[in-house]
Design a protein around this motif. Structure first.
Motif, PDB file in Angstrom:
ATOM      1  N   UNK A  62      60.934  -5.453 -69.848  1.00 40.08           N
ATOM      2  CA  UNK A  62      61.685  -6.768 -69.757  1.00 40.08           C
ATOM      3  C   UNK A  62      61.683  -8.073 -69.644  1.00 40.08           C
ATOM      4  N   UNK A  63      60.644  -7.554 -68.429  1.00 40.44           N
ATOM      5  CA  UNK A  63      59.973  -9.272 -68.802  1.00 40.44           C
ATOM      6  C   UNK A  63      59.624  -9.754 -69.924  1.00 40.44           C
ATOM      7  N   UNK A  64      59.076  -8.916 -70.963  1.00 38.74           N
ATOM      8  CA  UNK A  64      58.415  -8.992 -72.335  1.00 38.74           C
ATOM      9  C   UNK A  64      59.273 -10.045 -73.242  1.00 38.74           C
ATOM     10  N   UNK A  65      61.120  -9.167 -72.848  1.00 43.97           N
ATOM     11  CA  UNK A  65      62.255  -9.252 -73.981  1.00 43.97           C
ATOM     12  C   UNK A  65      62.623 -10.525 -73.098  1.00 43.97           C
ATOM     13  N   UNK A  66      62.756 -10.607 -72.135  1.00 43.30           N
ATOM     14  CA  UNK A  66      63.731 -12.119 -70.667  1.00 43.30           C
ATOM     15  C   UNK A  66      62.819 -12.835 -71.525  1.00 43.30           C
ATOM     16  N   UNK A  67      61.948 -13.170 -71.847  1.00 43.58           N
ATOM     17  CA  UNK A  67      60.705 -14.186 -71.584  1.00 43.58           C
ATOM     18  C   UNK A  67      61.169 -14.854 -73.567  1.00 43.58           C
ATOM     19  N   UNK A  68      61.011 -13.950 -74.276  1.00 49.15           N
ATOM     20  CA  UNK A  68      61.074 -13.599 -75.630  1.00 49.15           C
ATOM     21  C   UNK A  68      62.541 -14.328 -76.560  1.00 49.15           C
ATOM     22  N   UNK A  69      63.132 -13.756 -75.686  1.00 46.04           N
ATOM     23  CA  UNK A  69      65.001 -14.730 -75.449  1.00 46.04           C
ATOM     24  C   UNK A  69      65.519 -15.042 -74.808  1.00 46.04           C
ATOM     25  N   UNK A  70      65.181 -15.909 -73.609  1.00 46.46           N
ATOM     26  CA  UNK A  70      65.347 -16.756 -73.051  1.00 46.46           C
ATOM     27  C   UNK A  70      64.690 -18.246 -73.653  1.00 46.46           C
ATOM     28  N   UNK A  71      63.851 -18.034 -74.195  1.00 46.14           N
ATOM     29  CA  UNK A  71      62.031 -19.327 -74.067  1.00 46.14           C
ATOM     30  C   UNK A  71      62.447 -19.134 -75.585  1.00 46.14           C
ATOM     31  N   UNK A  72      62.245 -18.355 -76.556  1.00 47.82           N
ATOM     32  CA  UNK A  72      62.380 -18.051 -77.550  1.00 47.82           C
ATOM     33  C   UNK A  72      60.755 -19.051 -77.779  1.00 47.82           C
TER      34      UNK A  72
END
Length: 458
Positions: A62-72
């Motif tokens: 969840x953290x990996x996807x959250x950081x990837x999608x919100x910051x790129x």
């Protein structure tokens, strides 16, 4: 008309069956005598660890996807990796000493509780609208610190509750469970992430941590360090652990081999998705199939080691799988099409438990109980540092050469390391000492090379 079976062969088979059954009964009786009630305690321990691991993996994805999608942002992802791994590597240095000094069950429970509190705090703050990256980094650092305390304690606690002749089987079962979590957790995490806020996933992790702590609390575990033994300083205990590893032929050899193989395994572990995207297409199903092939291979091998692992020599399993790592990495690089590539990735998954499970078991069987925490602490450092270190080398090379070339290079290097580990005089002495003291299926009671205090308790 078919030939009737030879009565002598039938009788021989029946006798062998009876002998095998008697042997199994004797082994089970010896196990129960060594650790009464071990089955219940082991079941509770593995169940608690599985529940806790499941929640942790949900948060990880969840953290990996959250950081990837919100910051790129690649820098953000790099920093999350640093905060997720570096504290574990540092704390493992001391976590091993603590595991030898204090009650290992309480250490695991305390680390789980600290992680749960940090995760709960992050969830509450994010629900209130505080989404600063430093908070996520701080939570990752706390989780990594907890892992640095837990990892050596878990590795050293298992031999306290599991009979020696059942360690390989239990480690194989544990490896199978972890592989199963690698299949299940991403799917569940994706479903939760798609339908709920990330804070809900954090709350799930808190619940699983509490459940894991509760199950572990039911298991009686003694503190290894006995009353009346002189208490030395932490750094003296740490130095003694280093001297022990450096002076013990088999432990030194196995730790060195493990470190080299893990560094070189970074290429097939992290670069294969890049090769799929570059050479076979960027369709999501291809990346998903790659991960599935690896995880299914791990599950199959873990179960196989649990059921039949005792029939094979520990050293043979370790060395055969180390050689297989090299051969399969070369095979990945030379794969002519996607499905051959997937097949080799499945075999890489098979090789992981065949290498890590007997390695872990051999250390548990070899190292004295009062030193296991420190040995597994150093093993935790190797595990936390090896693959990131390998990617420091192989990652940039993949931008200069093709991924195929890098995989072949890492495979050849792994093959050379395995051959040198067998051929060099130090390796030959370590293996001979191990087998002379029963490394095949029983405890590997190998003395240290020197008598400079490494054989005495701290």
């Amino acid at each position: 008309m078919t030939d009737s079976p030879d009565p002598r062969e039938t009788a021989g088979s029946a006798v062998e069956t009876v002998v095998d059954a008697e042997d199994r009964a004797a082994i089970d009786a010896a196990a129960e005598a060594e650790k009464p009630g071990w089955r219940r305690r082991t079941a509770l321990f593995l169940t608690g660890q599985t529940v806790s691991l499941f929640g942790s993996m949900l948060v990880q994805y969840a953290v990996m996807w959250y950081l990837t999608l919100t910051t790129k942002d690649g820098t953000v992802m790099a920093l999350s990796t640093v905060f997720g791994f570096l504290p574990q590597a540092i704390v493992s240095i001391f976590g091993g000493v603590w595991a030898d000094r204090h009650n290992r069950k309480l250490l695991i429970m305390g680390a789980d509780a600290s992680i749960a509190v940090a995760t709960l705090t992050l969830a509450i703050l994010m629900m209130q609208g505080t989404n600063d990256l430093w908070l996520i980094y701080a939570a990752l650092a706390v989780r990594s610190t907890g892992a640095g305390i837990q990892t050596p304690a878990v590795g050293a606690l298992l031999p306290q509750i599991v009979p020696t002749n059942k360690l390989l089987r239990i480690n194989g079962i544990n490896q199978t469970i972890q592989a199963g979590m690698m299949l299940l957790a991403p799917a569940v995490a994706a479903a939760l992430y798609a339908n709920f806020a990330i804070e809900m996933i954090f709350f799930v992790d808190v619940v699983t941590a509490v459940a894991g702590i509760g199950l572990l609390a039911l298991i009686p575990v003694a503190t290894i360090r006995q009353a009346g033994v002189a208490v030395t300083g932490y750094f003296e205990d740490l130095r003694e652990g280093v001297r022990y590893i450096a002076g013990h032929a088999f432990v030194r050899w196995l730790m060195g081999l493990y470190a080299f193989v893990m560094v070189l395994a970074a290429a097939p572990s992290f670069l294969t998705p890049l090769m799929v995207a570059r050479s076979f297409g960027e369709e999501p199903w291809k990346l998903m199939t790659l991960e599935l092939a690896f995880s299914v291979g791990m599950m199959a091998a873990g179960a196989t080691v649990a059921v039949w692992g005792e029939k094979f020599d520990r050293i043979t399993l370790i060395m055969a799988s180390a050689v297989a790592f090299g051969v399969l990495s070369i095979g990945l690089g030379l794969s002519p099409n996607l499905w051959v590539f997937f097949f080799f990735m499945f075999l890489v998954g098979v090789t992981v438990p065949a290498f890590s499970t007997p390695s872990m078991t051999a250390l548990q069987e070899t190292v004295e109980p009062e030193r296991q925490g420190r040995v597994f602490g150093f093993l935790g450092i190797v595990s936390a540092v090896a693959m990131p270190l390998g990617m420091v080398v192989f990652g940039p090379l993949a931008n200069v050469w093709t991924v195929q070339t890098v995989l072949v290079i890492s495979g050849v290097a792994t093959f050379v390391v395995a051959i040198l580990a067998l051929a060099l005089p130090g390796g030959k002495r370590a293996i001979a000492a191990a087998r002379a003291h029963g490394a095949g299926s029983q405890k590997v009671g190998i003395p240290a090379d020197t008598a400079s205090g490494t054989a005495d308790g701290p």
